[in-house]
Design a protein around this motif. Structure first.
Motif, mmCIF file in Angstrom:
data_model
loop_
_atom_site.group_PDB
_atom_site.id
_atom_site.type_symbol
_atom_site.label_atom_id
_atom_site.label_comp_id
_atom_site.label_asym_id
_atom_site.label_seq_id
_atom_site.Cartn_x
_atom_site.Cartn_y
_atom_site.Cartn_z
ATOM 1 N N VAL A 199 4.991 -13.698 -1.820
ATOM 2 C CA VAL A 199 4.122 -12.524 -1.774
ATOM 3 C C VAL A 199 3.656 -12.185 -3.201
ATOM 4 N N PRO A 200 2.342 -12.140 -3.427
ATOM 5 C CA PRO A 200 1.810 -11.888 -4.785
ATOM 6 C C PRO A 200 1.900 -10.411 -5.162
ATOM 7 N N LEU A 201 3.126 -9.932 -5.373
ATOM 8 C CA LEU A 201 3.358 -8.497 -5.567
ATOM 9 C C LEU A 201 2.648 -7.965 -6.804
ATOM 10 N N ARG A 202 2.671 -8.731 -7.901
ATOM 11 C CA ARG A 202 2.056 -8.221 -9.138
ATOM 12 C C ARG A 202 0.549 -8.022 -8.970
ATOM 13 N N SER A 203 -0.144 -8.990 -8.401
ATOM 14 C CA SER A 203 -1.599 -8.847 -8.260
ATOM 15 C C SER A 203 -1.953 -7.783 -7.212
ATOM 16 N N GLU A 204 -1.120 -7.640 -6.190
ATOM 17 C CA GLU A 204 -1.355 -6.576 -5.207
ATOM 18 C C GLU A 204 -1.187 -5.206 -5.839
ATOM 19 N N MET A 205 -0.139 -5.034 -6.649
ATOM 20 C CA MET A 205 0.091 -3.735 -7.310
ATOM 21 C C MET A 205 -1.026 -3.450 -8.316
ATOM 22 N N ALA A 206 -1.600 -4.502 -8.890
ATOM 23 C CA ALA A 206 -2.665 -4.325 -9.878
ATOM 24 C C ALA A 206 -3.924 -3.715 -9.241
ATOM 25 N N PHE A 210 0.849 -1.194 0.000
ATOM 26 C CA PHE A 210 0.000 0.000 0.000
ATOM 27 C C PHE A 210 0.888 1.250 0.000
ATOM 28 N N ASP A 211 1.934 1.247 0.830
ATOM 29 C CA ASP A 211 2.860 2.385 0.892
ATOM 30 C C ASP A 211 3.702 2.503 -0.383
ATOM 31 N N MET A 212 4.001 1.381 -0.996
ATOM 32 C CA MET A 212 4.709 1.444 -2.282
ATOM 33 C C MET A 212 3.846 2.218 -3.283
ATOM 34 N N ALA A 213 2.540 1.910 -3.314
ATOM 35 C CA ALA A 213 1.625 2.578 -4.243
ATOM 36 C C ALA A 213 1.546 4.077 -3.931
ATOM 37 N N GLN A 214 1.481 4.412 -2.643
ATOM 38 C CA GLN A 214 1.466 5.822 -2.237
ATOM 39 C C GLN A 214 2.736 6.533 -2.699
ATOM 40 N N THR A 215 3.859 5.858 -2.549
ATOM 41 C CA THR A 215 5.143 6.465 -2.910
ATOM 42 C C THR A 215 5.226 6.666 -4.426
ATOM 43 N N VAL A 216 4.661 5.739 -5.177
ATOM 44 C CA VAL A 216 4.604 5.907 -6.630
ATOM 45 C C VAL A 216 3.782 7.156 -6.970
ATOM 46 N N ARG A 217 2.628 7.306 -6.323
ATOM 47 C CA ARG A 217 1.770 8.479 -6.593
ATOM 48 C C ARG A 217 2.509 9.777 -6.269
ATOM 49 N N ASP A 218 3.234 9.781 -5.140
ATOM 50 C CA ASP A 218 4.010 10.976 -4.749
ATOM 51 C C ASP A 218 5.053 11.318 -5.819
ATOM 52 N N ALA A 219 5.765 10.298 -6.273
ATOM 53 C CA ALA A 219 6.835 10.540 -7.257
ATOM 54 C C ALA A 219 6.253 11.077 -8.558
ATOM 55 N N VAL A 220 5.099 10.526 -8.967
ATOM 56 C CA VAL A 220 4.449 10.969 -10.203
ATOM 57 C C VAL A 220 4.028 12.443 -10.059
ATOM 58 N N GLU A 221 3.485 12.765 -8.898
ATOM 59 C CA GLU A 221 3.076 14.147 -8.643
ATOM 60 C C GLU A 221 4.298 15.071 -8.648
ATOM 61 N N ASN A 222 5.381 14.628 -7.998
ATOM 62 C CA ASN A 222 6.616 15.424 -7.965
ATOM 63 C C ASN A 222 7.211 15.627 -9.355
ATOM 64 N N ALA A 223 6.906 14.711 -10.281
ATOM 65 C CA ALA A 223 7.403 14.836 -11.659
ATOM 66 C C ALA A 223 6.458 15.699 -12.503
ATOM 67 N N GLY A 224 5.342 16.113 -11.887
ATOM 68 C CA GLY A 224 4.360 16.911 -12.637
ATOM 69 C C GLY A 224 3.595 16.077 -13.650
#
Lengths: 312, 312
Positions: free
Chosen positions: B92-99, B43-57
């Motif tokens: 750990v089913p990382l791919r399906s969790e990230m999906a 869940f935090d990985m997904a949040q961090t991805v969103r933050d980075a995308v926002e920081n990249a504009g």
């Protein structure tokens, strides 16, 4: 069209006319006479090719490609055999010399590499995506096949597994370094380990053998018969071999690892403990790993694989 | 379209928005909190991805692919992280969790493998056909790149160089075996060798350091300053490292071998003796061999390489 495979060894030049299936339809053999100038050896190679073609009932004009396996290194770019210790060759222009006799494309590679290709095209590792062949003889040769092609690395020296550092500071090797893998897992190593074990066991049958009579098979036979020195030596040997196989898995993680050469004649008596020890000692304990099998083509692998070089 | 690279470590989740050139245009980082259930970490990985995308504009809908480097093994077929010791992950089913969070293709591989890919796509080994990266840290990680693609073997475990048997019967390793290469050539090994040398040299500056102060850099600095224990330890360390590099050449014969991780910060002071010892100890003494270089991308290699997984 036919393919020619030449197995150039320190003792004999063995040639076969090989069909696409790997079947050998004609053979010829001549002594190498390695002490002679290389031009004379290559002249005899050409004669042996002609003999094999005649024995197959074919014509030299039917030759599509000629392949050769050498106990050394060949440089594709220059067409030269760079090193070939058994023959005393260094920078021998094998491709251009052979072109004097035949108007066919010429290929060449290391003999263990060529044997690995033979197994992948017509032996045990057919339809296997990646395989490594270890030949357990005087030294240890190795060949790598990835996606049906030999993998020789960027400078033609990949797969020199016999000399990877297995026991830093250990046994002195013929190459001048200490602790090379082949000092622990070749047929020569099995003999050394057998001799050492015999010194520890007064009742061992191995103590009745002269150094000339001592060979890998004697140690294997003693182990099979329950001779204490034989059992101990073979156990130590299979531990070293399986450690080296684990290292092959750690580096390359192939789909299959094949064992060939003299020691592999021990068959399941070799395979069973090696498989058990690899299973026990591999790094990722619960992951599947390479199937460990015996090479299937025996002495013909050199001829068949050499012929297959032109069909990759 | 943008690519996301996630460097999932035991301490931090580091995310970057990466352009095709390897340039990072936005970043974000969060503590991993590895002791938590894996769903919370993801869940935090997904949040961090969103933050980075926002920081990249940018917008999350612009994401073309998401890649992740993990200190463990990922199985492409099942989409699962099979092992990840630092995080205590297993299956750990990382791919399906990230999906659940992103509608983008997802890729994952071992962190050292990913770093090797980064160097091949945007670092030191660009335009090099085959390369091996060794990361000299707490342990030794390794990644293999052949023809611009990561080579992971048949069961996803190739390139486990840290645990190849280097000194049979030698130092006990964290993996339970003895004599693994990383016991002799990791940063941890350099510290051990430094401590042992300090015990032999009463005047050494290394004797003034507590175990907490002792690190690879202290040994390197002592060696640079001519401290007898430091010089002796660093000489022993570079001998082990170069022996292992010769083994990499014996197995894979790559075009380039890169050194990364903590110890590589020593720069030319490390490279010079290692190159000289490889030259001296390689098997085919007169053949050219892999260029030995320092990795160029440092800590960003994990992010850049992860993003490149979708661009292979």
């Amino acid at each position: 069209m036919i393919s020619i495979g030449i197995d150039l060894g320190g003792t004999n030049i063995a040639v076969g006319v090989v069909e696409e299936t790997g079947h050998i339809i004609g053979r010829a053999v001549r002594p190498t006479g390695a002490q002679r100038p290389c031009e004379q050896v290559i002249f005899d190679m050409a004669q042996t090719v002609r003999d094999a073609v005649e024995n197959a009932g074919k014509d030299v004009r039917d030759i599509h490609s000629i392949g050769c396996g050498v106990p050394g290194i060949y440089d594709e770019e220059s067409g030269m055999v760079l090193f070939c210790t058994n023959l005393g060759w260094r920078d021998v222009p094998l491709r251009s010399e052979m072109a004097k006799y035949f108007n066919a494309s010429f290929y060449c590679d290391n003999d263990a590499t060529v044997a690995a290709l033979a197994e992948a095209k017509a032996g045990k590792s057919v339809n296997v995506r990646s395989s490594v062949l270890l030949t357990l003889g005087t030294g240890i040769g190795a060949g790598i096949v990835l996606d049906g092609k030999v993998f020789s690395g960027s400078h033609g020296v990949a797969g020199e597994f016999g000399h990877f550092m297995y026991c830093a500071g250990g046994e002195l090797c013929t190459c001048g370094k200490r602790g090379c893998f082949e000092r622990y897992a070749s047929a020569t190593a099995l003999i050394r380990i057998g001799c050492e074990a015999a010194l520890r066991h007064r009742e061992s049958v191995l103590r009745d053998l002269t150094p000339n009579q001592m060979n890998a098979r004697a140690v294997v036979d003693a182990a099979r018969a329950g001779d204490a020195a034989g059992v101990e030596a073979f156990d130590e040997y299979t531990t070293h071999l399986s450690n080296g196989i684990v290292t092959v898995i750690d580096f390359l993680d192939p789909e299959m690892i094949l064992l060939g050469g003299g020691v592999s004649a021990a068959g399941d008596f070799l395979l069973d403990p090696v498989r058990a020890k690899v299973e026990r000692n591999k790094f990722y304990t619960s992951r599947p790993h390479a199937a460990i099998e015996l090479a299937a083509l025996g002495n013909d692998a050199g001829i068949i694989g050499a012929a297959m070089l032109g069909r990759q």
